[in-house]
Design a protein around this motif. Structure first.
Motif, PDB file in Angstrom:
ATOM      1  N   ARG A 405       0.852  -1.184   0.000  1.00  0.00           N
ATOM      2  CA  ARG A 405       0.000   0.000   0.000  1.00  0.00           C
ATOM      3  C   ARG A 405       0.891   1.239   0.000  1.00  0.00           C
ATOM      4  NH1 ARG A 405      -5.578  -0.657   3.169  1.00  0.00           N
ATOM      5  NH2 ARG A 405      -5.265  -2.700   2.250  1.00  0.00           N
ATOM      6  N   ASP A 406       0.971   1.867  -1.145  1.00  0.00           N
ATOM      7  CA  ASP A 406       1.886   2.991  -1.339  1.00  0.00           C
ATOM      8  C   ASP A 406       1.172   4.305  -1.072  1.00  0.00           C
ATOM      9  OD1 ASP A 406       3.613   4.886  -2.178  1.00  0.00           O
ATOM     10  OD2 ASP A 406       3.824   4.149  -4.243  1.00  0.00           O
ATOM     11  N   LYS A 407       1.524   4.933   0.049  1.00  0.00           N
ATOM     12  CA  LYS A 407       0.909   6.213   0.398  1.00  0.00           C
ATOM     13  C   LYS A 407       1.948   7.313   0.554  1.00  0.00           C
ATOM     14  CE  LYS A 407      -2.992   4.296   0.354  1.00  0.00           C
ATOM     15  NZ  LYS A 407      -3.825   4.579  -0.808  1.00  0.00           N
ATOM     16  N   ASP A 408       3.161   7.063   0.091  1.00  0.00           N
ATOM     17  CA  ASP A 408       4.226   8.050   0.273  1.00  0.00           C
ATOM     18  C   ASP A 408       4.231   9.074  -0.858  1.00  0.00           C
ATOM     19  OD1 ASP A 408       5.609   6.948  -1.947  1.00  0.00           O
ATOM     20  OD2 ASP A 408       6.404   5.365  -0.659  1.00  0.00           O
ATOM     21  N   SER A 409       5.107  10.085  -0.725  1.00  0.00           N
ATOM     22  CA  SER A 409       5.140  11.178  -1.713  1.00  0.00           C
ATOM     23  C   SER A 409       6.057  10.855  -2.889  1.00  0.00           C
ATOM     24  CB  SER A 409       5.638  12.457  -1.039  1.00  0.00           C
ATOM     25  OG  SER A 409       5.232  12.515   0.285  1.00  0.00           O
ATOM     26  N   TYR A 410       6.769   9.755  -2.787  1.00  0.00           N
ATOM     27  CA  TYR A 410       7.707   9.366  -3.839  1.00  0.00           C
ATOM     28  C   TYR A 410       6.952   8.697  -5.002  1.00  0.00           C
ATOM     29  CZ  TYR A 410      11.751   6.957  -5.884  1.00  0.00           C
ATOM     30  OH  TYR A 410      12.706   6.489  -6.725  1.00  0.00           O
ATOM     31  N   THR A 411       7.540   8.794  -6.216  1.00  0.00           N
ATOM     32  CA  THR A 411       6.853   8.198  -7.381  1.00  0.00           C
ATOM     33  C   THR A 411       6.742   6.674  -7.251  1.00  0.00           C
ATOM     34  OG1 THR A 411       8.983   8.213  -8.468  1.00  0.00           O
ATOM     35  CG2 THR A 411       7.446   9.988  -9.058  1.00  0.00           C
ATOM     36  N   GLY A 412       7.805   6.063  -6.698  1.00  0.00           N
ATOM     37  CA  GLY A 412       7.743   4.619  -6.460  1.00  0.00           C
ATOM     38  C   GLY A 412       7.212   4.349  -5.063  1.00  0.00           C
ATOM     39  N   ASN A 413       7.376   3.092  -4.622  1.00  0.00           N
ATOM     40  CA  ASN A 413       6.956   2.738  -3.265  1.00  0.00           C
ATOM     41  C   ASN A 413       8.189   2.653  -2.381  1.00  0.00           C
ATOM     42  OD1 ASN A 413       6.108   1.550  -0.895  1.00  0.00           O
ATOM     43  ND2 ASN A 413       4.783   0.050  -1.886  1.00  0.00           N
ATOM     44  N   CYS A 414       8.303   3.565  -1.424  1.00  0.00           N
ATOM     45  CA  CYS A 414       9.486   3.609  -0.557  1.00  0.00           C
ATOM     46  C   CYS A 414       9.659   2.311   0.234  1.00  0.00           C
ATOM     47  CB  CYS A 414       9.383   4.787   0.400  1.00  0.00           C
ATOM     48  SG  CYS A 414       9.468   6.379  -0.437  1.00  0.00           S
TER      49      CYS A 414
HETATM   50 CA    CA Z   1       4.738   6.433  -3.805  1.00  0.00          CA
END
Ligand code: CA
Length: 472
Positions: A405-414
């Motif tokens: 579950r990607d909720k970060d600000s980065y384009t990928g998944n941190c």
């Molecule tokens: Ca992301």
């Protein structure tokens, strides 16, 4: 001169020719001839003779020419006959041609018949082949049905096994609960008996508790051997001045619990660090947590701990939500539990860090709470103070991110790069849920250690870390 006579008539011709010097006698002399010519009659009266020709009845198809005049007339007749002959020859040739044509037709018909036979033979062959294939397909369908049936049986069995497993889990939970209540009952009995040797009694209790709780944890199999030994050579509760060494301790409590949090435990007079049963206010859920009662004035509810790399922290959202690991070792309390705990009062967060040289530092935040799952357990953090340096404020107001579950600000998944769930920004100044590398500085393609950037930077994996909360 030509005259066409009709068919089926008997032609009677009488020719009278005047022959000088020819007497009637001569006929008499040749009376035999007269007999030999039955169709001839003669009349010698007046020196005239007559002949009667009886032409047999026949069908005349062509023109009949009669010439009684001269040789030239005969020649024309001959010419006519020849023409007639030619015409008949032509007709014959035509007929011959027709015959030849008929012959070629016959040949053609024969060839067609032959071809037809060949076609019939081929059709018969194809039909046989088709029959064979139909039979084969029937066999295949039967085989498929058989495999499907096997698969169905296997699925049913798997479901049965799964159901049995769930039942076993329920029974196991019930047994664990029973052991827990029995243990508390023993403790109460001990107190009633005013048994002075409380150390020995607690040891018995601890053994019972540790046996049950050890099994409750999912990652128990991942425990290293030295830790298992630590379980066997159980220290007494009075020796628990620090949590530096892993051990199991279920203290004998004065009250049965559950408590709101570890501070409540402490306020209840329990001063021993260990696993306690908690129930946050307004939360219809029970949870177990390690209570740190000796460090920093005690009353701390430990929500995360790393110390030996025995637990994998590269996990899914659901696991981070519910919690995982071993309460007496490495574990994550669970975001849902954290939400309910920090909902009931204002809490502060203490992050304790230790490097591979034994140096210990801490970072404290004067408020700490999480938003509900609908807001991805967003982090709400207060002011920092401490000795470790502030590597978490950058993550304030950030949602939690896991590998799924990607909720970060980065384009990928941190979480993919840092190998653990965290309140990633893009990506992190700290991640205490990364890979536990032995020895500090680690070699990795990614910055995926257990690190706190303000303390040794991002490429140094810390030896011991813990996160704990306490009401302010
Ligand atoms: Ca992301």
């Amino acid at each position: 001169m030509e005259k066409t006579l009709t068919i089926g008539l008997t032609l009677f011709l009488t020719l009278c020719v005047d022959i000088p010097g020819a007497g009637g006698r001569s006929d008499g002399a040749h009376g035999d001839d007269a007999q030999k010519r039955p169709s001839r009659s003669s009349d010698t009266k007046g020196g005239r003779c007559s002949y009667t020709f009886i032409v047999p009845q026949q069908k005349l198809t062509g023109a009949l020419c009669l010439n009684t005049q001269s040789a030239s007339a005969n020649q024309s007749e001959v010419a006519a006959l020849r023409a007639e002959l030619r015409r008949q020859q032509e007709q014959l040739e035509k007929l011959h041609g027709h015959l030849e044509q008929d012959g070629s037709l016959v040949m053609e018909v024969r060839a067609l018949r032959k071809e037809s036979n060949a076609m019939n033979s081929r059709i018969a062959q194809l039909y046989a082949q088709l029959l064979h294939e139909v039979i084969q397909k029937k066999d295949q369908a039967l085989e498929q049905r058989r495999v499907e049936s096997i698969l169905l049986n296997a699925t049913t069995q798997a479901l049965q096994v799964s159901s049995n497993y769930r039942e076993l889990e329920k029974k196991y939970g019930a047994l664990t609960s029973m052991i827990s209540s029995q243990n508390q009952f023993i403790a109460r009995l001990e107190k009633r008996c005013l048994c002075r040797d409380s150390t020995q009694a607690s040891l018995v209790g601890n053994q019972l508790w540790s046996a049950s709780a050890n099994d409750v944890q999912r990652d128990q199999s991942a425990l290293p051997p030295q830790q298992e030994q630590a379980v066997v050579s159980l220290p007494t509760t009075t020796a628990n001045s620090t949590t530096d060494h892993p051990f199991i301790s279920f203290p004998v409590t004065k009250t049965p619990g559950p408590w709101r949090d570890c501070q409540h435990v402490q306020e209840s007079g329990e001063t021993t660090s260990g696993i306690y049963l908690l129930r946050p206010q307004s939360a219809n859920r029970l949870l177990q947590a390690w209570c740190e009662q000796s460090r920093a004035q005690g009353g701390w509810t430990v929500i995360q701990r790393r110390q030996d790399g025995s637990v994998n922290f590269f996990r899914t959202w659901e696991q981070y939500k519910q919690g995982f690991g071993n309460l007496d070792g490495e574990y994550w309390l669970g975001l849902e539990h954290l939400y309910w705990l920090t909902k009931q009062a204002q809490y502060k967060l203490r992050v304790a860090l230790e490097d591979w040289q034994g140096r210990q530092v801490f970072a404290e935040y004067d408020s700490f709470r999480l938003e509900p799952e609908s807001d991805w357990y967003r982090l709400r953090l207060g002011q920092y103070h401490g000795t470790a340096g502030d590597s978490l404020s950058w993550h304030n107001n950030k949602a939690f991110t896991t590998l799924d579950r990607d909720k970060d600000s980065y384009t990928g998944n941190c979480a993919h790069y840092q190998k653990g769930g965290w309140w990633y920004h893009m990506c992190a100044h700290s991640n205490l849920n990364g890979v536990w590398y032995r020895g500090g500085h680690y070699r990795s393609r990614y910055q995926d250690g257990v690190y706190w950037a303000e303390f040794h930077g991002g490429s140094y994996s810390l030896k011991r870390v813990s996160m704990m909360i306490k009401p302010t």
